[in-house]
Design a protein around this motif. Structure first.
Motif, PDB file in Angstrom:
ATOM      1  N   GLN B  40       0.850  -1.184   0.000  1.00 44.41           N
ATOM      2  CA  GLN B  40       0.000   0.000   0.000  1.00 44.41           C
ATOM      3  C   GLN B  40       0.886   1.234   0.000  1.00 44.41           C
ATOM      4  N   THR B  55      -3.476   0.472  -3.318  1.00 44.53           N
ATOM      5  CA  THR B  55      -2.829  -0.825  -3.184  1.00 44.53           C
ATOM      6  C   THR B  55      -2.188  -1.135  -4.530  1.00 44.53           C
ATOM      7  N   LYS B 118      -4.509  -9.402   0.815  1.00 40.93           N
ATOM      8  CA  LYS B 118      -4.571  -9.174   2.262  1.00 40.93           C
ATOM      9  C   LYS B 118      -3.831  -7.885   2.587  1.00 40.93           C
ATOM     10  N   SER B 120      -4.230  -6.018   5.516  1.00 45.83           N
ATOM     11  CA  SER B 120      -3.892  -5.879   6.937  1.00 45.83           C
ATOM     12  C   SER B 120      -4.293  -7.178   7.632  1.00 45.83           C
ATOM     13  N   GLU B 121      -4.041  -7.268   8.919  1.00 44.00           N
ATOM     14  CA  GLU B 121      -4.357  -8.489   9.657  1.00 44.00           C
ATOM     15  C   GLU B 121      -5.822  -8.888   9.502  1.00 44.00           C
ATOM     16  N   GLU B 123      -8.088  -7.298   7.161  1.00 44.18           N
ATOM     17  CA  GLU B 123      -8.756  -6.845   5.936  1.00 44.18           C
ATOM     18  C   GLU B 123      -8.205  -7.515   4.682  1.00 44.18           C
ATOM     19  N   ARG B 152      -9.501   2.878  12.077  1.00 39.79           N
ATOM     20  CA  ARG B 152      -9.150   2.600  10.690  1.00 39.79           C
ATOM     21  C   ARG B 152      -9.624   3.773   9.821  1.00 39.79           C
TER      22      ARG B 152
END
Lengths: 126, 233
Positions: B40, B55, B118, B120-121, B123, B152
């Motif tokens: 990102q 992204t 993926k 984030s942890e 999302e 967030r």
């Protein structure tokens, strides 16, 4: 994901500014440094370009080249062959190429009337 | 399976100079991406204000830049004027795809028409060919409550052209030593001086002036405030 290879995604029209006829000057100090660099070899030319990047958006790119495959205009400035890519000519018209001595050694410096701002190190502009 | 729809954009960049080009215009390290990898990154202007959060996904023959539809024109203009002599072409595949976020945090297998990333942890960003996406089962209101709970930031609320990445919770996307990019001087100066100005906070409703609230929930809100005094300007 549909990545557009099947032609569902339209290509974005890249806006290319019209080339302008460039005029530029070279200071006495820069002339002397260039004369040393070329050492009388007139088969080479100074390519003055601009690429994207740097802190301000555009970066100068000076190279001594024999040829280039870019679409360029060729100038004769104080006996030197100078090549300016047409794609970046709108950013380079009216520049002065100077040479300045600094604590960390000397270098070419571009004084550009088209630049709104220049970053701290002087290598990029917008 | 909480899935929320996203109003995203998808630009496809092709050419030998794409990674260098994106790297020189955004805050995170992009140029070392290998096929299948993603990162990102934030495109900023010369005042370090945000143009878009994207992204960046390296595929076999192109780089996919998944941003936000509301910023699409601005981002395209930003990229367009800086291509110059670089080997970069752009196509816009936004209209042929739908975009979703899965915030369940559980790894799942998706249909082959869906690309999952993926980010984030908790999302996973999903990009699906038009009409092939999963069912949406999370409302905008539930999404905002989840965001407040997890601090967030989102585009249009916290991530806007009024803020730089540090003030809206995107510090982790500002690489410390990647070299020059537009806005880098300002962000580097802020980091070296330790002066980041306002920052993103989760507060109880009413604990700060309404002008600083970026997302309001039932009991809590997100706000971009001076760290020492949420009431102050």
């Amino acid at each position: 994901m549909d990545c557009g290879t099947c032609e569902t995604a339209p290509a974005v029209v890249i806006t290319k500014p019209e080339p302008v006829t460039v005029s530029l000057t070279i200071t006495e100090k820069a002339t002397s440094m260039l004369a040393d660099a070329f050492d009388g070899d007139d088969s080479h030319a100074l390519l003055v370009g601009v690429s994207s990047g740097g802190c301000s958006g555009y970066m100068y790119d000076l190279q001594i080249v024999e040829n280039t495959d870019q679409d360029v205009q060729e100038l004769n400035v104080d006996g030197f062959r100078v090549l300016v890519p047409n794609a970046t000519s709108h950013l380079l018209n009216g520049i002065e190429i100077d040479f300045v001595e600094k604590m960390m050694g000397g270098g070419f410096k571009i004084n550009n009337p088209n630049a709104d701002s220049t970053c701290g190190c002087g290598e990029s502009f917008s | 399976m909480p899935i929320v729809a996203r109003d995203a954009s998808l630009l496809i960049l092709r050419g030998a100079d794409v990674l260098e080009f994106v790297d020189g215009l955004s805050t995170n390290l992009v140029k070392d991406l290998k096929v299948g990898e993603h990162v990102q990154t934030v495109f900023t202007d010369r005042n370090a204000k945000i143009i878009d959060l994207c992204t960046c996904l390296q595929r076999d023959s192109f780089v996919a830049l998944i941003g936000h539809n509301r910023n699409r024109e601005r981002l395209l203009n930003h990229l367009n004027t800086r291509i110059l002599t670089s080997d970069v072409t752009i196509s816009d595949a936004t209209e042929s795809n739908d975009f979703f976020l899965d915030i369940s945090g559980i790894k799942k297998e998706f249909d082959s028409e869906i690309t999952s990333v993926k980010i984030s942890e908790s999302e996973v960003l999903l990009v699906a060919s038009k009409g092939t996406g999963p069912e949406i089962d999370m409302s905008k209101k539930e999404w905002d409550e989840w965001r407040i709970e997890n601090l967030r930031p989102d585009v249009g609320h916290e991530i806007t052209e009024s803020f730089h990445p540090f003030s809206c919770g995107l510090s982790a996307l500002v690489h410390t030593n990647k070299g020059c990019y537009i806005g880098q001087e300002i962000l580097a100066r802020m980091r070296s001086r330790g002066t980041f100005g306002r920052e993103l906070k989760r507060l109880k409703n009413g604990d700060c002036k309404p002008a600083f609230v970026t997302t309001e929930g039932d009991t809590h809100c997100m706000a971009i405030v001076r760290p020492s005094n949420p009431e102050s300007h």
